[in-house]
Design a protein around this motif. Structure first.
Motif, PDB file in Angstrom:
ATOM      1  N   ILE A   1      34.488  40.383  -0.592  1.00  0.00           N
ATOM      2  CA  ILE A   1      34.137  39.975  -1.944  1.00  0.00           C
ATOM      3  C   ILE A   1      32.794  39.267  -1.913  1.00  0.00           C
ATOM      4  O   ILE A   1      32.397  38.722  -0.869  1.00  0.00           O
ATOM      5  N   THR A   2      32.097  39.262  -3.049  1.00  0.00           N
ATOM      6  CA  THR A   2      30.804  38.580  -3.165  1.00  0.00           C
ATOM      7  C   THR A   2      30.783  37.811  -4.483  1.00  0.00           C
ATOM      8  O   THR A   2      31.149  38.354  -5.533  1.00  0.00           O
ATOM      9  N   GLY A   3      30.376  36.551  -4.431  1.00  0.00           N
ATOM     10  CA  GLY A   3      30.304  35.747  -5.644  1.00  0.00           C
ATOM     11  C   GLY A   3      29.744  34.372  -5.364  1.00  0.00           C
ATOM     12  O   GLY A   3      29.283  34.077  -4.257  1.00  0.00           O
TER      13      GLY A   3
ATOM     14  N   LYS B   1      26.705  24.931  -0.422  1.00  0.00           N
ATOM     15  CA  LYS B   1      26.580  24.124  -1.627  1.00  0.00           C
ATOM     16  C   LYS B   1      27.157  24.866  -2.825  1.00  0.00           C
ATOM     17  O   LYS B   1      27.104  26.095  -2.892  1.00  0.00           O
ATOM     18  N   ILE B   2      27.726  24.098  -3.730  1.00  0.00           N
ATOM     19  CA  ILE B   2      28.269  24.688  -4.949  1.00  0.00           C
ATOM     20  C   ILE B   2      27.169  25.484  -5.645  1.00  0.00           C
ATOM     21  O   ILE B   2      26.048  24.998  -5.832  1.00  0.00           O
ATOM     22  N   GLY B   3      27.499  26.702  -6.039  1.00  0.00           N
ATOM     23  CA  GLY B   3      26.523  27.575  -6.677  1.00  0.00           C
ATOM     24  C   GLY B   3      25.880  28.562  -5.735  1.00  0.00           C
ATOM     25  O   GLY B   3      25.188  29.492  -6.177  1.00  0.00           O
ATOM     26  N   SER B   4      26.085  28.386  -4.400  1.00  0.00           N
ATOM     27  CA  SER B   4      25.558  29.348  -3.436  1.00  0.00           C
ATOM     28  C   SER B   4      26.245  30.697  -3.620  1.00  0.00           C
ATOM     29  O   SER B   4      27.414  30.771  -3.995  1.00  0.00           O
ATOM     30  N   THR B   5      25.520  31.754  -3.330  1.00  0.00           N
ATOM     31  CA  THR B   5      26.105  33.089  -3.346  1.00  0.00           C
ATOM     32  C   THR B   5      26.625  33.419  -1.951  1.00  0.00           C
ATOM     33  O   THR B   5      25.872  33.367  -0.973  1.00  0.00           O
ATOM     34  N   LEU B   6      27.920  33.721  -1.853  1.00  0.00           N
ATOM     35  CA  LEU B   6      28.569  33.970  -0.567  1.00  0.00           C
ATOM     36  C   LEU B   6      29.234  35.331  -0.571  1.00  0.00           C
ATOM     37  O   LEU B   6      29.641  35.840  -1.619  1.00  0.00           O
TER      38      LEU B   6
ATOM     39  N   GLN C   1      26.322  33.313   3.797  1.00  0.00           N
ATOM     40  CA  GLN C   1      25.616  32.739   2.647  1.00  0.00           C
ATOM     41  C   GLN C   1      24.419  33.619   2.327  1.00  0.00           C
ATOM     42  O   GLN C   1      23.501  33.760   3.145  1.00  0.00           O
ATOM     43  N   LEU C   2      24.438  34.218   1.143  1.00  0.00           N
ATOM     44  CA  LEU C   2      23.363  35.131   0.756  1.00  0.00           C
ATOM     45  C   LEU C   2      22.206  34.416   0.083  1.00  0.00           C
ATOM     46  O   LEU C   2      21.064  34.854   0.172  1.00  0.00           O
ATOM     47  N   SER C   3      22.486  33.309  -0.645  1.00  0.00           N
ATOM     48  CA  SER C   3      21.415  32.547  -1.276  1.00  0.00           C
ATOM     49  C   SER C   3      21.909  31.149  -1.581  1.00  0.00           C
ATOM     50  O   SER C   3      23.115  30.907  -1.680  1.00  0.00           O
ATOM     51  N   MET C   4      20.956  30.218  -1.703  1.00  0.00           N
ATOM     52  CA  MET C   4      21.248  28.833  -2.053  1.00  0.00           C
ATOM     53  C   MET C   4      21.059  28.649  -3.555  1.00  0.00           C
ATOM     54  O   MET C   4      20.311  29.389  -4.198  1.00  0.00           O
ATOM     55  N   PRO C   5      21.717  27.628  -4.143  1.00  0.00           N
ATOM     56  CA  PRO C   5      21.482  27.357  -5.570  1.00  0.00           C
ATOM     57  C   PRO C   5      20.060  26.875  -5.795  1.00  0.00           C
ATOM     58  O   PRO C   5      19.510  26.128  -4.986  1.00  0.00           O
TER      59      PRO C   5
ATOM     60  N   ILE D   1      16.056  33.916  -1.440  1.00  0.00           N
ATOM     61  CA  ILE D   1      15.258  32.757  -1.038  1.00  0.00           C
ATOM     62  C   ILE D   1      15.945  31.497  -1.521  1.00  0.00           C
ATOM     63  O   ILE D   1      16.308  31.383  -2.682  1.00  0.00           O
ATOM     64  N   ALA D   2      16.114  30.512  -0.636  1.00  0.00           N
ATOM     65  CA  ALA D   2      16.750  29.248  -1.012  1.00  0.00           C
ATOM     66  C   ALA D   2      15.683  28.179  -1.183  1.00  0.00           C
ATOM     67  O   ALA D   2      14.855  27.970  -0.305  1.00  0.00           O
ATOM     68  N   ILE D   3      15.644  27.509  -2.348  1.00  0.00           N
ATOM     69  CA  ILE D   3      14.686  26.434  -2.614  1.00  0.00           C
ATOM     70  C   ILE D   3      15.409  25.119  -2.418  1.00  0.00           C
ATOM     71  O   ILE D   3      16.299  24.772  -3.193  1.00  0.00           O
ATOM     72  N   ALA D   4      15.060  24.379  -1.383  1.00  0.00           N
ATOM     73  CA  ALA D   4      15.759  23.140  -1.058  1.00  0.00           C
ATOM     74  C   ALA D   4      15.068  21.954  -1.702  1.00  0.00           C
ATOM     75  O   ALA D   4      13.836  21.909  -1.782  1.00  0.00           O
ATOM     76  N   PRO D   5      15.824  20.959  -2.183  1.00  0.00           N
ATOM     77  CA  PRO D   5      15.210  19.761  -2.749  1.00  0.00           C
ATOM     78  C   PRO D   5      14.510  18.953  -1.671  1.00  0.00           C
ATOM     79  O   PRO D   5      14.855  19.023  -0.499  1.00  0.00           O
ATOM     80  N   ARG D   6      13.513  18.173  -2.103  1.00  0.00           N
ATOM     81  CA  ARG D   6      12.727  17.385  -1.155  1.00  0.00           C
ATOM     82  C   ARG D   6      13.569  16.276  -0.551  1.00  0.00           C
ATOM     83  O   ARG D   6      14.332  15.628  -1.244  1.00  0.00           O
TER      84      ARG D   6
END
Length: 725
Positions: A591-593, A627-632, A656-660, A676-681
């Motif tokens: 499954i993917t979501g 992280k919540i919202g990541s695509t797995l 993990q396919l992508s980060m929130p 592409i995952a954009i991480a907070p500073r």
């Protein structure tokens, strides 16, 4: 004035810059507990080499030991005050699990000692590592040899012969120098050498009035064991109770000054001539010792000169006529003693185990049932002695079946279910409760995520996003559940390992059969399996059954599995959560979501059509960096449980396919690839970089200032500034 300013600036820069770097990257050493430092080896020289004196210290701890505040001192056999060999007023560390050496000045270079002084050692000396003041500080460790008894643990070791050092055996510490060290005058065996005295005695016991409470933690010596006890003999206890000791060593063990304690009774002391010969037993009867063994359980222990028991034994309620026997000559765990039908006082133990009750292995039905029939399977139950088992199933206290497996018709309402098994003498029973409900006439909405996952409808709402397009396999068919009429049959099954024992349950794992479209449990009640790897192709033989709607193959022997190949690949079906139905039980799917929630070992994944609980028994999801919202994406075996559908997925099958995306960043960059995952500073990391840069700049400025002071440019300084220098 200019040079003075430069000096101040340089010193300040070096000081503060170094302090900043030290605070960022310096290591703080934690001082180990005082009991972790031991005197490991001592040499007192020999004729012609009288100054070859050294003391080697050892640190038992996994942390460095700081000697600061400690002192190494000595005394002669008649001395009453300390003589300092070396005192440490600054940091000096014994490495973790390592050594630190003091030596006489004349021997320090050759020995490569850590520290040296002019002090020497001699025969009949005592040595101690003391924390604090001389004469009164706490003793960390002490050693006496020859006739020195001023600073000695229990009994001194002898004076070493020429060319021999005094060495601690395997860094053991029993608080008895004569047992912990060798010096060329006693055996170098690791067996404790008993100390003899010349005090005559005609009895092996002498009485005492001391009451000692047994400590819970005991130390098992190398060769003496409590081999057998009889607390509850048939008939009169007084003349038939006994405690049996055994010496499995190669030397006699002398029990001088040892005492035997049972519960909190008055202990009895062995006399100076008490001995257990090598490979022999010592029988201690109640009539002889006046020590009573409690029929309801108790504690007994053998003590030497220190407060910790040398050997001890706890026992439970004693069956009448049975003895509690060691099954080997080196018992360490509770399982190494058993209740035994064959007493052998003073002789080698003969183990004849009493009959043990059969054991039920049964998963209770789900608490709520909608089906009109239940399939009951108790065939995993077993008898430890492999005696035939009699089965009895009862529904609401009425017997309904007397076979290992039964089909049970049920009516609406609350019910109690019992399974009783017996070997003809002893029995076991398990009780379950469930409620049969009337099926609803309203068809459930397959898109309702709560209905799919079994989660409460009050769960926090999470905004859905369109799921990644998935092409559903067109080869999917109804799950190949074994029909009830074909259970309890012998079957040889070939397939590929999907997960490992312990990942779903300790007694089973799943395979994908060569000729089938649903996973099978491979089950063994005693948890004995060969070493397996995911992707191994195996052949397994056993008896078929169904547990919680899953096919199970119960192995009958420990060697029922044969590995026939490695690195086999099984392609999972791509699935949409909202389409999961009864026919998907046991399917191997992907499954993917988006990650909608985490709780314990469960991740909740939502693909827009519904939510599914993804379970991994080895990794707690709260500790995973998802992280919540990541695509797995998750791959595993689909299982229907009492709380709803679950996907049993291994950690390596969670991807993990992508980060929130951060909302502010996403608003300024309208199109960003989902990969592409954009991480907070990280503010803490940023501050460390600024501090590091400031420290380096201060050091550069300070270094330049000092360099300038010694350069030819000083000649340009005005006379006024020179006077100020």
């Amino acid at each position: 004035m200019f040079l003075k300013t430069l000096r101040i600036l340089g010193a300040t820069g070096l000081l503060f810059g170094g302090a900043i770097l030290l605070s960022l990257y310096g290591q703080t050493v934690t001082k180990a507990a005082s009991s972790t430092a031991l005197i490991s080896e001592v040499n007192i020289g020999s004729p012609g080499a009288t100054n070859k004196d050294y003391v080697r210290l050892y640190n038992l701890s996994a942390e460095p030991f700081n000697l600061k505040g400690s002192r190494l001192i000595k005394r002669t056999k008649t001395g009453t005050t300390d003589t300092n060999i070396k005192s440490w007023t600054a940091d000096a560390f014994i490495p973790a699990n390592g050594y630190y050496t003091w030596a006489n000045n004349d021997y320090a270079t050759e020995l490569q000692a850590d520290i040296s002084t002019s002090q020497t050692l001699a025969a009949d000396n005592c040595l101690a590592l003391r924390l604090g003041s001389a004469d009164s500080g706490e003793i960390i460790d002490a050693l006496g040899w020859g006739e020195c008894t001023q600073l000695v643990e229990t009994l001194p070791i002898c004076n070493p012969t020429d060319g021999q050092s005094i060495k601690r055996t395997d860094n053991q510490d029993t608080d008895n120098n004569s047992l912990d060290f060798t010096a060329g005058c006693i055996s170098t065996s690791t067996d404790p050498e008993p100390v003899t005295t010349t005090t005559p005695s005609n009895n092996i016991f002498t009485g005492g009035n001391e009451t000692v409470e047994i400590e819970e933690k005991s130390i098992l010596p190398a060769k003496i064991i409590i081999s057998e006890i009889r607390p509850n003999p048939t008939g009169e206890d007084l003349n038939n109770e006994y405690i049996e000791l055994y010496n499995s060593g190669e030397k006699d063990f002398i029990l001088t000054d040892h005492r035997l304690v049972v519960d909190n009774q008055t202990p009895f002391y062995f006399s100076a001539t008490s001995t257990i010969k090598a490979k022999e037993y010592l029988l201690l009867t109640r009539e002889l010792t006046n020590l009573k063994l409690n029929n309801n359980g108790g504690k007994l222990a053998l003590y030497g000169l220190k407060k910790t028991a040398l050997i001890s034994l706890n026992y439970s309620k004693a069956p009448e006529g049975q003895v509690f026997s060691a099954i080997n000559t080196n018992p360490k765990n509770k399982s190494d003693w058993v209740w035994n039908l064959a007493p052998t006082p003073g002789k080698e133990n003969l183990i004849i185990l009493p009959n043990q009750a059969p054991l039920i292995v049964l998963d209770c039905p789900d608490k709520t049932q909608t089906a009109n029939f239940l399939w009951l399977d108790g065939s995993d139950s077993y008898d430890p002695e492999n005696l035939p088992i009699i089965f009895k199933w009862q529904l609401d206290n009425e017997t309904i079946c007397e076979r290992a497996s039964c089909e049970l018709p049920v009516t609406p309402g609350k019910h109690s279910l019992s399974l009783i098994i017996s070997d003809g003498a002893l029995s076991d029973e398990k009780n379950c409760q469930f409620t049969k409900t009337v099926p609803s006439t309203t068809k459930a909405n397959p898109k309702n995520s709560s209905a799919i996952s079994g989660q409460a409808t009050t769960k926090k709402t999470i905004t859905k996003t369109p799921a990644k397009p998935v092409t559903k396999s067109t080869t999917k068919t109804t799950a190949s559940i074994v029909k009830k009429s074909t259970t309890n049959n012998n079957l040889t099954l070939s397939g590929t390992v999907l997960n490992l024992p312990g990942e779903a349950g300790t007694q089973y794992f799943f395979i994908w059969p060569d000729n089938g479209n649903t996973a099978w449990q491979i089950y063994r009640y005693n948890k004995v399996f060969p070493k397996l790897t995911v992707g191994d192709h195996i052949q397994a033989s056993g008896i078929t059954s169904i547990v919680n709607k899953e096919n199970r193959l119960k192995l009958q022997t420990d060697n029922a599995i044969t590995i026939t190949a490695h690195n086999q690949k099984i392609k999972p079906e791509e699935n949409i959560i909202g389409d999961i139905s009864e026919g998907d039980q046991g399917h191997y799917i992907t499954i993917t979501g988006q990650l909608a929630g985490k709780q314990g070992n469960v991740l909740y994944i939502d693909d827009g059509s519904g939510e599914l609980a993804v379970y991994n028994g080895k990794v707690a999801a709260d500790n995973v960096s998802y992280k919540i919202g990541s695509t797995l994406s998750a791959t595993g075996v689909l299982r229907q449980t009492a709380s709803g559908w679950r996907l049993l997925s291994r950690a390596s099958d969670l991807k993990q396919l992508s980060m929130p995306q951060d909302k502010e960043v996403a608003s300024t960059i309208p199109e960003v690839s989902s990969s592409i995952a954009i991480a907070p500073r990280d503010k803490n990391t940023e501050n460390r970089y600024w501090l590091l840069l400031a420290g380096l700049l201060l050091i550069v400025v300070g270094g330049w200032s000092f360099k300038y002071m010694n350069s030819p440019q000083r000649k340009l300084v005005s006379p006024k500034d020179k006077n100020e220098q």
